[in-house]
Write a protein that holds these residues in place. Structure first.
Motif, PDB file in Angstrom:
ATOM      1  N   GLY A 150      63.202 -31.313 -57.125  1.00  0.00           N
ATOM      2  CA  GLY A 150      64.182 -31.743 -58.147  1.00  0.00           C
ATOM      3  C   GLY A 150      64.545 -30.166 -58.903  1.00  0.00           C
ATOM      4  N   LEU A 151      63.731 -29.079 -58.500  1.00  0.00           N
ATOM      5  CA  LEU A 151      63.918 -27.805 -58.979  1.00  0.00           C
ATOM      6  C   LEU A 151      64.177 -26.771 -57.612  1.00  0.00           C
ATOM      7  CD1 LEU A 151      61.412 -27.879 -61.944  1.00  0.00           C
ATOM      8  CD2 LEU A 151      63.938 -27.958 -61.973  1.00  0.00           C
ATOM      9  N   GLY A 152      62.969 -26.316 -57.441  1.00  0.00           N
ATOM     10  CA  GLY A 152      63.128 -25.475 -56.054  1.00  0.00           C
ATOM     11  C   GLY A 152      63.322 -25.864 -54.718  1.00  0.00           C
ATOM     12  N   ASP A 153      63.597 -27.458 -54.754  1.00  0.00           N
ATOM     13  CA  ASP A 153      63.850 -27.771 -53.416  1.00  0.00           C
ATOM     14  C   ASP A 153      65.324 -27.999 -53.204  1.00  0.00           C
ATOM     15  OD1 ASP A 153      64.499 -30.076 -55.095  1.00  0.00           O
ATOM     16  OD2 ASP A 153      63.641 -31.501 -54.197  1.00  0.00           O
ATOM     17  N   LYS A 154      66.206 -27.330 -54.288  1.00  0.00           N
ATOM     18  CA  LYS A 154      67.419 -26.976 -53.985  1.00  0.00           C
ATOM     19  C   LYS A 154      67.882 -26.063 -52.777  1.00  0.00           C
ATOM     20  CE  LYS A 154      68.775 -28.778 -58.476  1.00  0.00           C
ATOM     21  NZ  LYS A 154      69.165 -28.389 -59.972  1.00  0.00           N
ATOM     22  N   ILE A 155      66.900 -25.343 -52.379  1.00  0.00           N
ATOM     23  CA  ILE A 155      67.133 -24.486 -51.348  1.00  0.00           C
ATOM     24  C   ILE A 155      67.365 -25.321 -49.945  1.00  0.00           C
ATOM     25  CG2 ILE A 155      65.704 -22.598 -52.159  1.00  0.00           C
ATOM     26  CD1 ILE A 155      63.344 -23.345 -50.482  1.00  0.00           C
ATOM     27  N   GLN A 156      67.149 -26.616 -49.995  1.00  0.00           N
ATOM     28  CA  GLN A 156      67.330 -27.430 -48.704  1.00  0.00           C
ATOM     29  C   GLN A 156      68.672 -27.922 -48.963  1.00  0.00           C
ATOM     30  OE1 GLN A 156      63.011 -29.825 -49.476  1.00  0.00           O
ATOM     31  NE2 GLN A 156      64.898 -31.041 -48.926  1.00  0.00           N
ATOM     32  N   THR A 157      69.305 -28.096 -47.577  1.00  0.00           N
ATOM     33  CA  THR A 157      70.825 -28.330 -47.401  1.00  0.00           C
ATOM     34  C   THR A 157      71.102 -29.908 -48.126  1.00  0.00           C
ATOM     35  OG1 THR A 157      70.545 -29.057 -45.255  1.00  0.00           O
ATOM     36  CG2 THR A 157      71.238 -26.760 -45.735  1.00  0.00           C
ATOM     37  N   LYS A 179      69.766 -31.145 -50.703  1.00  0.00           N
ATOM     38  CA  LYS A 179      69.486 -31.039 -52.050  1.00  0.00           C
ATOM     39  C   LYS A 179      70.666 -30.403 -52.746  1.00  0.00           C
ATOM     40  CE  LYS A 179      65.460 -33.413 -51.860  1.00  0.00           C
ATOM     41  NZ  LYS A 179      65.437 -34.764 -52.278  1.00  0.00           N
ATOM     42  N   SER A 180      71.082 -29.638 -52.169  1.00  0.00           N
ATOM     43  CA  SER A 180      72.482 -28.716 -52.733  1.00  0.00           C
ATOM     44  C   SER A 180      73.051 -27.832 -51.731  1.00  0.00           C
ATOM     45  CB  SER A 180      72.087 -27.682 -53.636  1.00  0.00           C
ATOM     46  OG  SER A 180      71.385 -26.539 -53.594  1.00  0.00           O
ATOM     47  N   ASP A 181      74.215 -27.129 -52.022  1.00  0.00           N
ATOM     48  CA  ASP A 181      74.808 -26.186 -51.098  1.00  0.00           C
ATOM     49  C   ASP A 181      74.441 -24.887 -51.294  1.00  0.00           C
ATOM     50  OD1 ASP A 181      76.174 -28.646 -49.928  1.00  0.00           O
ATOM     51  OD2 ASP A 181      78.070 -28.120 -51.484  1.00  0.00           O
ATOM     52  N   TRP A 182      73.295 -24.744 -52.296  1.00  0.00           N
ATOM     53  CA  TRP A 182      73.178 -23.273 -52.464  1.00  0.00           C
ATOM     54  C   TRP A 182      72.891 -22.171 -51.173  1.00  0.00           C
ATOM     55  CZ3 TRP A 182      68.645 -20.340 -51.948  1.00  0.00           C
ATOM     56  CH2 TRP A 182      68.770 -18.968 -52.413  1.00  0.00           C
ATOM     57  N   ILE A 183      72.136 -22.799 -50.199  1.00  0.00           N
ATOM     58  CA  ILE A 183      71.662 -21.993 -49.132  1.00  0.00           C
ATOM     59  C   ILE A 183      72.958 -21.490 -48.410  1.00  0.00           C
ATOM     60  CG2 ILE A 183      71.489 -23.656 -47.276  1.00  0.00           C
ATOM     61  CD1 ILE A 183      69.159 -21.138 -47.986  1.00  0.00           C
ATOM     62  N   TYR A 184      74.231 -22.162 -48.494  1.00  0.00           N
ATOM     63  CA  TYR A 184      75.395 -21.691 -47.798  1.00  0.00           C
ATOM     64  C   TYR A 184      75.949 -20.422 -48.567  1.00  0.00           C
ATOM     65  CZ  TYR A 184      75.175 -26.604 -45.657  1.00  0.00           C
ATOM     66  OH  TYR A 184      74.783 -27.480 -45.144  1.00  0.00           O
ATOM     67  N   SER A 185      75.547 -20.066 -49.696  1.00  0.00           N
ATOM     68  CA  SER A 185      76.042 -18.918 -50.476  1.00  0.00           C
ATOM     69  C   SER A 185      75.761 -17.685 -49.506  1.00  0.00           C
ATOM     70  CB  SER A 185      75.528 -18.758 -51.736  1.00  0.00           C
ATOM     71  OG  SER A 185      74.027 -18.613 -51.634  1.00  0.00           O
ATOM     72  N   PHE A 186      74.764 -17.679 -48.575  1.00  0.00           N
ATOM     73  CA  PHE A 186      74.330 -16.610 -47.592  1.00  0.00           C
ATOM     74  C   PHE A 186      75.392 -16.329 -46.758  1.00  0.00           C
ATOM     75  CE2 PHE A 186      70.255 -17.591 -49.490  1.00  0.00           C
ATOM     76  CZ  PHE A 186      69.910 -16.323 -49.923  1.00  0.00           C
ATOM     77  N   ASN A 187      76.220 -17.424 -46.172  1.00  0.00           N
ATOM     78  CA  ASN A 187      77.150 -17.249 -44.985  1.00  0.00           C
ATOM     79  C   ASN A 187      78.057 -16.072 -45.388  1.00  0.00           C
ATOM     80  OD1 ASN A 187      75.735 -19.496 -44.297  1.00  0.00           O
ATOM     81  ND2 ASN A 187      77.897 -20.801 -44.223  1.00  0.00           N
ATOM     82  N   ASP A 188      78.011 -15.284 -44.061  1.00  0.00           N
ATOM     83  CA  ASP A 188      78.992 -14.011 -44.340  1.00  0.00           C
ATOM     84  C   ASP A 188      78.770 -12.841 -45.018  1.00  0.00           C
ATOM     85  OD1 ASP A 188      80.534 -14.898 -42.165  1.00  0.00           O
ATOM     86  OD2 ASP A 188      81.831 -16.360 -43.677  1.00  0.00           O
ATOM     87  N   LYS A 189      77.539 -13.059 -46.005  1.00  0.00           N
ATOM     88  CA  LYS A 189      77.024 -11.898 -46.595  1.00  0.00           C
ATOM     89  C   LYS A 189      76.592 -10.645 -45.550  1.00  0.00           C
ATOM     90  CE  LYS A 189      77.134 -13.064 -50.847  1.00  0.00           C
ATOM     91  NZ  LYS A 189      77.936 -14.272 -50.898  1.00  0.00           N
ATOM     92  N   ASP A 228      73.194 -17.416 -57.364  1.00  0.00           N
ATOM     93  CA  ASP A 228      72.976 -18.444 -58.747  1.00  0.00           C
ATOM     94  C   ASP A 228      71.447 -18.613 -58.509  1.00  0.00           C
ATOM     95  OD1 ASP A 228      75.569 -18.781 -59.484  1.00  0.00           O
ATOM     96  OD2 ASP A 228      75.967 -20.260 -57.959  1.00  0.00           O
ATOM     97  N   ALA A 229      70.926 -18.913 -59.544  1.00  0.00           N
ATOM     98  CA  ALA A 229      69.623 -19.410 -59.788  1.00  0.00           C
ATOM     99  C   ALA A 229      69.755 -20.941 -60.111  1.00  0.00           C
ATOM    100  CB  ALA A 229      69.032 -18.718 -61.057  1.00  0.00           C
ATOM    101  N   PHE A 230      68.681 -21.656 -60.054  1.00  0.00           N
ATOM    102  CA  PHE A 230      68.657 -22.972 -60.536  1.00  0.00           C
ATOM    103  C   PHE A 230      68.272 -23.157 -62.057  1.00  0.00           C
ATOM    104  CE2 PHE A 230      66.654 -23.161 -55.786  1.00  0.00           C
ATOM    105  CZ  PHE A 230      68.154 -23.049 -55.344  1.00  0.00           C
ATOM    106  N   THR A 231      68.663 -24.178 -62.415  1.00  0.00           N
ATOM    107  CA  THR A 231      68.415 -24.456 -63.815  1.00  0.00           C
ATOM    108  C   THR A 231      66.761 -24.801 -63.825  1.00  0.00           C
ATOM    109  OG1 THR A 231      70.596 -25.388 -64.384  1.00  0.00           O
ATOM    110  CG2 THR A 231      68.781 -25.603 -65.834  1.00  0.00           C
TER     111      THR A 231
END
Length: 211
Positions: free
Chosen positions: A131-138, A140-150, A170-173
């Motif tokens: 519910g917090l740190g597991d948002k690094i999973q696809t 759970k959230s789209d956060w990990i896609y923010s690395f694409n093309d960086k 972004d960080a997670f709340t």
């Protein structure tokens, strides 16, 4: 009475030996199945980073091992995989680790195109808070896609931080430690790639050999 105790002890010992033998036999038969399932899961993960139509080699068979405690997060050998098209390097998939997650170790795989752009990042294993740190999973959230093309550039290294600390991510709340740890791990993997690019793409397939 003594003979009864002795008989029971022998029965328990025999039972323990039989159980141990059964476990060993089951393990012997299931180990190849587990290995095959792990290989299929790995290929599925790699294809999420590098679409299968972009390469024509056996990407799993291209595996070799590299080691860099500082940039890859552990002194343990990390696996790397090369994607090629017509024998020309297209991308490298590199496993990396951070020990700085909120719950400790996080294992990742970073896909990096030949021009040093990130193809994608995926989490292989973690123990972060549900519910917090597991948002690094696809899932759970789209956060990990923010690395694409960086792309990492030394002159802009301050951008490789969470927004709370002046960076681009972004960080997670309620959970800054986890995303920050992942950002740093991906950044270090890019630095490792840039420092070793030529040697990596020439490395022979041998997961027992370190660069």
């Amino acid at each position: 009475m003594f003979s009864t105790i002795s008989r029971n002890a022998y029965l328990l010992a025999a039972f323990a030996i039989a159980c141990t033998g059964s476990i060993a036999i089951v393990n012997e038969f299931t180990q190849p199945i587990i290995a095959q399932q792990e290989q299929q899961a790995l290929l599925k993960m790699l294809n999420q980073l590098i679409p299968a139509d972009l390469y024509d080699n056996d990407i799993v068979a291209s595996c070799f091992a590299v080691t860099d405690k500082n940039l890859l997060g552990t002194a343990e050998p990390q696996q790397a995989f090369i994607a090629k098209k017509d024998n020309r390097p297209i991308a490298l998939m590199l496993k990396t680790t951070t020990m700085s997650g909120y719950a400790g170790r996080i294992d990742l795989v970073v896909g990096i195109y030949e021009d040093a752009r990130i193809a994608g990042v995926r989490v292989l294993q973690h123990s972060e808070t549900p519910g917090l740190g597991d948002k690094i999973q696809t899932n759970k959230s789209d956060w990990i896609y923010s690395f694409n093309d960086k792309v990492y550039q030394e002159a802009q290294k301050s951008r490789w931080e969470v927004k709370k600390n002046g960076g681009d991510f972004d960080a997670f709340t309620g959970a800054t430690i986890t995303p920050r740890a992942v950002v740093f791990a991906v950044k270090d993997a890019l630095i490792y790639f840039q420092k070793n690019k030529k040697a990596l793409f020439k490395h022979k397939a041998n997961c027992g050999e370190s660069l």
